[in-house]
Design an enzyme around this catalytic site. Structure first.
Site, mmCIF file in Angstrom:
data_model
loop_
_atom_site.group_PDB
_atom_site.id
_atom_site.type_symbol
_atom_site.label_atom_id
_atom_site.label_comp_id
_atom_site.label_asym_id
_atom_site.label_seq_id
_atom_site.Cartn_x
_atom_site.Cartn_y
_atom_site.Cartn_z
ATOM 1 N N GLY A 1 -3.840 16.930 -26.034
ATOM 2 C CA GLY A 1 -3.207 17.868 -27.113
ATOM 3 C C GLY A 1 -3.830 18.982 -27.309
ATOM 4 O O GLY A 1 -2.667 20.060 -26.910
ATOM 5 N N ASP B 1 3.392 19.420 -26.356
ATOM 6 C CA ASP B 1 2.203 21.025 -26.441
ATOM 7 C C ASP B 1 2.518 21.937 -26.648
ATOM 8 O O ASP B 1 2.270 22.605 -27.444
ATOM 9 C CB ASP B 1 0.852 20.054 -25.892
ATOM 10 C CG ASP B 1 0.666 18.829 -26.153
ATOM 11 O OD1 ASP B 1 0.707 18.314 -26.975
ATOM 12 O OD2 ASP B 1 0.032 18.435 -25.758
ATOM 13 N N GLU C 1 9.733 9.799 -36.250
ATOM 14 C CA GLU C 1 8.328 9.731 -37.060
ATOM 15 C C GLU C 1 8.877 10.281 -38.279
ATOM 16 O O GLU C 1 8.008 9.955 -39.458
ATOM 17 C CB GLU C 1 7.171 10.744 -36.180
ATOM 18 C CG GLU C 1 6.792 10.227 -35.255
ATOM 19 C CD GLU C 1 6.504 11.190 -34.402
ATOM 20 O OE1 GLU C 1 5.247 11.394 -33.422
ATOM 21 O OE2 GLU C 1 6.486 12.415 -34.224
ATOM 22 N N LYS D 1 4.712 18.196 -36.647
ATOM 23 C CA LYS D 1 5.986 18.380 -35.721
ATOM 24 C C LYS D 1 6.662 17.021 -35.479
ATOM 25 O O LYS D 1 5.716 16.928 -34.447
ATOM 26 C CB LYS D 1 5.491 18.822 -34.675
ATOM 27 C CG LYS D 1 6.268 19.384 -33.956
ATOM 28 C CD LYS D 1 6.296 19.960 -31.865
ATOM 29 C CE LYS D 1 5.088 18.490 -31.742
ATOM 30 N NZ LYS D 1 5.963 17.141 -30.627
ATOM 31 N N GLU E 1 -9.223 9.511 -17.959
ATOM 32 C CA GLU E 1 -8.003 9.663 -17.001
ATOM 33 C C GLU E 1 -6.966 9.411 -17.344
ATOM 34 O O GLU E 1 -6.919 7.722 -17.588
ATOM 35 C CB GLU E 1 -8.856 8.947 -15.602
ATOM 36 C CG GLU E 1 -10.033 10.386 -15.143
ATOM 37 C CD GLU E 1 -10.735 9.831 -13.689
ATOM 38 O OE1 GLU E 1 -11.176 10.784 -12.835
ATOM 39 O OE2 GLU E 1 -10.511 9.177 -13.238
ATOM 40 N N LYS F 1 0.456 -0.853 -0.004
ATOM 41 C CA LYS F 1 0.089 -0.083 -0.407
ATOM 42 C C LYS F 1 0.659 1.180 -0.212
ATOM 43 O O LYS F 1 1.978 1.668 0.680
ATOM 44 C CB LYS F 1 -1.095 -0.081 1.326
ATOM 45 C CG LYS F 1 -1.891 1.299 1.292
ATOM 46 C CD LYS F 1 -2.837 1.067 2.827
ATOM 47 C CE LYS F 1 -4.144 2.661 2.726
ATOM 48 N NZ LYS F 1 -4.663 2.227 3.623
ATOM 49 N N SER G 1 10.191 17.269 -15.405
ATOM 50 C CA SER G 1 8.800 16.527 -16.123
ATOM 51 C C SER G 1 9.137 16.445 -17.305
ATOM 52 O O SER G 1 8.261 18.566 -18.303
ATOM 53 C CB SER G 1 7.353 16.413 -15.476
ATOM 54 O OG SER G 1 6.529 16.512 -15.797
ATOM 55 N N GLY H 1 13.554 16.591 -28.401
ATOM 56 C CA GLY H 1 13.828 16.320 -27.483
ATOM 57 C C GLY H 1 14.910 18.190 -26.755
ATOM 58 O O GLY H 1 14.236 18.658 -26.750
ATOM 59 N N GLY I 1 4.775 17.287 -13.224
ATOM 60 C CA GLY I 1 3.675 16.409 -13.720
ATOM 61 C C GLY I 1 2.933 17.154 -14.678
ATOM 62 O O GLY I 1 3.653 17.182 -15.392
#
Length: 332
Positions: free
Chosen positions: A57, A273, A207, A202, A108, A44, A267, A243, A308
């Protein structure tokens, strides 16, 4: 995609329909972030008080634009109790918005950060399945939103239930309405949209390699690869996110690498975005592409300085942008 139900569109009472920027989030989320000493299985665990943020986004882009002093209208899907929480979070951000009501429950997502040794764990859920009628409602609203709309920013993953060419449908609408589409997504959805043609994309290095049909690209190959997409009429501007290193801007006749300032990363949630939000805000202010990429990198870097899902603070952006502008431009 026809037969959109007329009751799927719910306008917010305080909306300003004359904004030149519209963001679209088809798969938004309530982002819940918390810290913990250490993740230990089968025990726990006691977490910090959770922080709740409007996520996805397009919503992150709207938040970034708002923090820079700009305005946008955020168009997003919303369903169930989590959808009501999401609406409340967007309202508290001071962002004008419009809703597409859906039957499914807004997703969520969770970000858990170990305080020692600062490991971050992201838990993303797929999101609700959109019905054909709900998908049609999204397209119908894009067709009928009042002019002028200068930039439409579609960002994020497609929710389950939507065809892979859904962003291509949106690209077609944008073209018909003379709206510049900024598309920040990946994979087959991006490939299909580029067949229709968009204004700005972007991708990251991996990618971009996928888009031009190769396994991998070296940094020195970025400009050639990006310009091949531009020359094929798939887009007009490519910004390759690299990055913590920075980003490279490529158009038909110019290219520029902008180095990101070295900072202590807390973070990376929302950094991409924030990059898009900074770039679109700069464009909406009539800035050059060079100014656009510099502000974008400043915003993206500043977002990594906060815990966060908090995104950036404008004071950090201003300081980092000043550093970027003082550096000698590096040309790839």
């Amino acid at each position: 995609m026809t037969g959109a139900p007329t009751d799927s569109f719910v306008p917010h009472a305080y909306i300003n329909v004359h904004h030149m920027l519209v963001t679209l989030t088809l798969n938004p989320a309530v982002d819940i972030s918390m810290t913990i000493d250490r993740l230990i299985p089968e025990q726990k665990l006691h977490c910090s008080q959770p922080r709740y943020d409007a996520g996805g986004g397009g919503l992150n882009v709207s938040k970034a634009i708002h923090r820079l002093g700009g305005a946008s209208t955020a168009l997003f899907t919303s369903g169930g109790s989590a959808g009501l929480t999401l609406q409340d979070l967007v309202k508290k951000e001071g962002i004008d918005y419009e809703l597409i009501d859906i039957d499914g429950l807004t997703r969520e997502c969770f970000v858990v950060t170990e305080t020692v040794p600062n490991n971050q764990f992201r838990f993303g859920t797929p999101g609700p399945i959109l019905s054909p009628g709900e998908a049609s409602a999204c397209l119908a609203r894009l067709k009928t939103m009042p002019n002028p709309i200068d930039y439409l920013i579609a960002s994020g993953s497609l929710p389950p239930g939507l065809p892979v060419d859904f962003y291509a449908h949106i690209a077609r609408i944008a073209k018909q309405r003379d709206i510049r589409l900024v598309l920040d997504t990946a994979g087959e959805a991006l490939q299909a949209a580029l067949e229709e043609g968009v204004f700005l994309i972007k991708p990251n290095l991996g990618e971009l390699a996928h888009l031009v049909g190769v396994e991998r690209l070296e940094t020195v190959q970025i400009v050639e690869a990006a310009q091949s997409l531009i020359q094929a009429g798939r887009c007009q501007v490519v910004v390759v996110s690299q990055g913590p290193r920075g980003a490279t801007l490529v158009t038909s006749n110019e290219h520029e690498f902008v180095q990101a300032p070295l900072i202590e990363k807390v973070s990376t949630v929302g950094a991409g975005d924030s990059l898009v939000g900074g770039m679109v805000y700069a464009l909406s202010q009539g800035k050059s592409f060079s100014d656009m990429i510099r502000l974008g990198v400043a915003c993206g870097t500043a977002a990594t300085m906060n815990p966060g899902t908090e995104l950036f603070h404008k004071a950090d952006v201003d300081r980092l942008l000043n550093w970027i502008n003082q550096q000698q431009t590096c040309w790839v």
